[in-house]
Design an enzyme around this catalytic site. Structure first.
Site, PDB file in Angstrom:
ATOM      1  CE  LYS A  13      -2.092  -1.158   3.845  1.00  0.00           C
ATOM      2  NZ  LYS A  13      -1.438  -2.452   4.086  1.00  0.00           N
ATOM      3  NE  ARG A  88      -4.600  -0.961  10.068  1.00  0.00           N
ATOM      4  CZ  ARG A  88      -3.543  -0.637   9.332  1.00  0.00           C
ATOM      5  NH1 ARG A  88      -3.500   0.471   8.656  1.00  0.00           N
ATOM      6  NH2 ARG A  88      -2.536  -1.450   9.295  1.00  0.00           N
ATOM      7  NE  ARG A 127       7.539  -3.017   6.034  1.00  0.00           N
ATOM      8  CZ  ARG A 127       6.214  -3.011   6.102  1.00  0.00           C
ATOM      9  NH1 ARG A 127       5.511  -2.321   5.249  1.00  0.00           N
ATOM     10  NH2 ARG A 127       5.601  -3.721   7.029  1.00  0.00           N
ATOM     11  NE  ARG A 161       6.218  -0.874   9.924  1.00  0.00           N
ATOM     12  CZ  ARG A 161       5.075  -0.837   9.222  1.00  0.00           C
ATOM     13  NH1 ARG A 161       5.055  -0.220   8.041  1.00  0.00           N
ATOM     14  NH2 ARG A 161       3.982  -1.385   9.683  1.00  0.00           N
ATOM     15  NE  ARG A 172       1.743  -5.044  11.019  1.00  0.00           N
ATOM     16  CZ  ARG A 172       2.827  -4.949  10.250  1.00  0.00           C
ATOM     17  NH1 ARG A 172       3.984  -5.430  10.659  1.00  0.00           N
ATOM     18  NH2 ARG A 172       2.748  -4.356   9.093  1.00  0.00           N
TER      19      ARG A 172
END
Ligand code: AP5
Ligand code: ZN
Length: 217
Positions: A13, A88, A127, A161, A172
């Site tokens: 996203k 969300r 990531r 992160r 998540r």
């Protein structure tokens, strides 16, 4: 144009939003980036958000909705926005509808980035994001920075992160299925959802999303 991007954690996203917002000349508003900026500045909002984020849970609506509305209001003159990571859950989706209705506005499209779960796990594991700005996003294999560990955009240090650890990622994904997926049906009932297959190169996914928007789907 007013667009919402949805999709599981790691779907791409943030990566797509950066290109789409540039192509469409509208601001990219990411609630995740807003929370991370508050965390790095040590604000009370950041301190509160961090405990929820590190556990893989949603930050409460009482905090999130006001923050998102304040941010959207800054762009009233921009003629639109691309929302990434907001809404969300159903409460946030209804609050957004009310906010827009109050201004005589409405959403144009909800882009649902579709990626299999084993792929999102790989994307998240590799990531790396920038210490200066969490919207500068890379991947150790799929989207390598020119110099290892250094942000191409601003030269900042890249790091993993805190909420990208395996146990938090599992949580998540679970929260995505239980709390966020229901908004897709909510928006389908309004005829707004366009599903974008999000496997393949970053630029190919951007092209698919742009083509869908140009077709006015
Ligand atoms: P947030 O920051 O929104 O995280 P998320 O939704 O889990 O999404 P991600 O940032 O993990 O992934 P992404 O889809 O943006 O993927 P990316 O482009 O980075 O939220 C974090 C937390 O904040 C939440 O858990 C919650 O606690 C809180 N929060 C935020 N908003 C909230 C709200 N509204 N209400 C309550 N709480 C909220 O890509 C992933 C990786 O894949 C990157 O390395 C990238 O380089 C790579 N990649 C991208 N595209 C491709 C491609 N096509 N091929 C190969 N690799 C690719
Ligand atoms: Zn950077």
């Amino acid at each position: 144009m007013r667009i919402v991007l949805v999709g599981p954690p790691g779907a791409g996203k943030g990566t797509q939003a950066a290109y789409l917002a540039q192509n469409l000349e509208i601001p990219h508003i990411s609630t995740g980036d807003l929370f991370r900026a508050n965390i790095s500045q040590g604000t009370p909002l950041g301190v509160e958000a961090k405990s929820y984020m590190d556990a893989g849970n949603l930050v409460p609506d009482s905090v999130t909705i006001g923050m998102a509305e304040d941010r959207m209001a800054q762009d009233d003159a921009a003629g639109g926005f691309l929302l990434d990571g907001f809404p969300r859950n159903l409460g946030q989706a209804k609050a957004l509808d009310e906010y827009l209705k109050g201004k005589g506005l409405k959403l144009d499209a909800v882009l649902d980035l579709e990626v299999p779960e084993d792929e999102v796990v790989k994307r998240i594991a590799g990531r790396r994001i920038c210490r200066n700005d969490s919207s500068h996003v890379f991947h150790v294999e799929y989207n390598k920075p020119k110099a290892e560990g250094v942000c191409d955009v601003c030269g900042g240090e890249l790091y993993q992160r805190d909420d990208d650890r395996e146990a938090t990622v599992r949580k998540r994904l679970e929260v995505y299925h239980t709390e966020t997926e229901p908004i897709i049906d909510y928006y389908k009932a309004q005829g707004l959802v366009v599903t974008i297959p999000a496997l393949g190169k970053v630029a190919e996914v951007t092209q698919r999303a742009m083509a869908a928007l140009e077709r006015g789907e």
